[in-house]
Design a protein around this motif. Sequence first.
Motif, PDB file in Angstrom:
ATOM      1  N   LYS A  49      31.278   4.655  78.138  1.00 59.25           N
ATOM      2  CA  LYS A  49      32.580   5.140  77.648  1.00 59.25           C
ATOM      3  C   LYS A  49      33.712   4.637  78.539  1.00 59.25           C
ATOM      4  CE  LYS A  49      30.913   9.470  75.648  1.00 59.25           C
ATOM      5  NZ  LYS A  49      30.851  10.934  75.849  1.00 59.25           N
ATOM      6  N   ASN A 100      36.907   1.798  77.773  1.00 58.73           N
ATOM      7  CA  ASN A 100      38.311   2.184  77.919  1.00 58.73           C
ATOM      8  C   ASN A 100      39.073   1.390  78.976  1.00 58.73           C
ATOM      9  OD1 ASN A 100      39.155   4.485  76.045  1.00 58.73           O
ATOM     10  ND2 ASN A 100      37.075   5.015  76.654  1.00 58.73           N
ATOM     11  N   LYS A 132      40.898  -1.911  79.683  1.00 55.68           N
ATOM     12  CA  LYS A 132      41.548  -2.791  78.707  1.00 55.68           C
ATOM     13  C   LYS A 132      41.268  -4.274  78.919  1.00 55.68           C
ATOM     14  CE  LYS A 132      43.456   0.836  76.949  1.00 55.68           C
ATOM     15  NZ  LYS A 132      42.545   1.623  76.164  1.00 55.68           N
ATOM     16  N   LYS A 174      43.047   6.589  84.048  1.00 53.09           N
ATOM     17  CA  LYS A 174      43.484   6.439  82.657  1.00 53.09           C
ATOM     18  C   LYS A 174      42.270   6.254  81.751  1.00 53.09           C
ATOM     19  CE  LYS A 174      46.647   4.085  79.623  1.00 53.09           C
ATOM     20  NZ  LYS A 174      47.497   2.973  79.334  1.00 53.09           N
ATOM     21  N   ALA A 175      41.306   5.448  82.166  1.00 59.74           N
ATOM     22  CA  ALA A 175      40.082   5.243  81.391  1.00 59.74           C
ATOM     23  C   ALA A 175      39.281   6.537  81.287  1.00 59.74           C
ATOM     24  CB  ALA A 175      39.230   4.137  82.017  1.00 59.74           C
ATOM     25  N   GLU A 235      40.493   9.575  81.335  1.00 55.35           N
ATOM     26  CA  GLU A 235      41.211  10.421  80.378  1.00 55.35           C
ATOM     27  C   GLU A 235      40.964   9.959  78.941  1.00 55.35           C
ATOM     28  OE1 GLU A 235      45.801  11.569  79.229  1.00 55.35           O
ATOM     29  OE2 GLU A 235      45.370  10.939  81.279  1.00 55.35           O
ATOM     30  N   GLU A 236      41.089   8.662  78.699  1.00 61.62           N
ATOM     31  CA  GLU A 236      40.912   8.135  77.345  1.00 61.62           C
ATOM     32  C   GLU A 236      39.465   8.273  76.857  1.00 61.62           C
ATOM     33  OE1 GLU A 236      42.564   4.184  77.495  1.00 61.62           O
ATOM     34  OE2 GLU A 236      44.611   4.962  77.543  1.00 61.62           O
ATOM     35  N   THR A 288      37.775  13.766  81.630  1.00 64.49           N
ATOM     36  CA  THR A 288      38.630  14.301  82.693  1.00 64.49           C
ATOM     37  C   THR A 288      38.005  15.495  83.406  1.00 64.49           C
ATOM     38  OG1 THR A 288      40.559  13.536  81.475  1.00 64.49           O
ATOM     39  CG2 THR A 288      40.948  15.151  83.210  1.00 64.49           C
TER      40      THR A 288
END
Length: 192
Positions: free
Chosen positions: A19, A23, A25, A127-128, A130-131, A135
């Motif tokens: 996962k 995420n 990019k 950020k990854a 969270e996306e 978290t």
Amino acid sequence: MKNDRSGKAAILSESDYAKLRRNFKTLKYKLLLDLAWYTGERWGALVQLRVSDVYLPNGMPRDVITFRAATRKKRKDGSADTRQVPVHQTLFENLRSYAPGNSPWLFPNRDGDGSVTWRNVYAILMKAVEEAGLTAKGISTHSTRRTFITKLHNNGVSIATIKKITGHRDLKSVEGYIEIEPNQVRGAIATL
């Protein structure tokens, strides 16, 4: 972030890793995650890798990655050791598909005059996280190191061998990284 982890970063499952990787990019940061996953090195040393630490002059990945002492966490006496880690086959294939640029740094900053910073990659990781909806798990950059060591242990690798791979000075330090699940304790008792 370390939620209810007694100050320790969360261990990642294979699913968590997949996962997170989805995420990230860019291929550059996917490779950074892969290096963390398959070498167990701290992210502070990973961001300071030079192309020559990972690739041969002909552009092929080396079969061993070198983490120079100057980039690794220092001991209380200020010393550090160079660490070399054999390249896992999956990591080798991922390295083959990555094309380092003209910078001497494997992960150059935007200007190309230095490496990306730990703070920069920490923000990208968070950020990854969270996306990916992870978290609440308590993931940090140290999660890959704890996962690497725990996986080796769970796969039957001796603590002495893990110590050699990770560059720790003593066994007690290595043991602090290993997470023992309640079902492992129950299973051990069941063997009596």
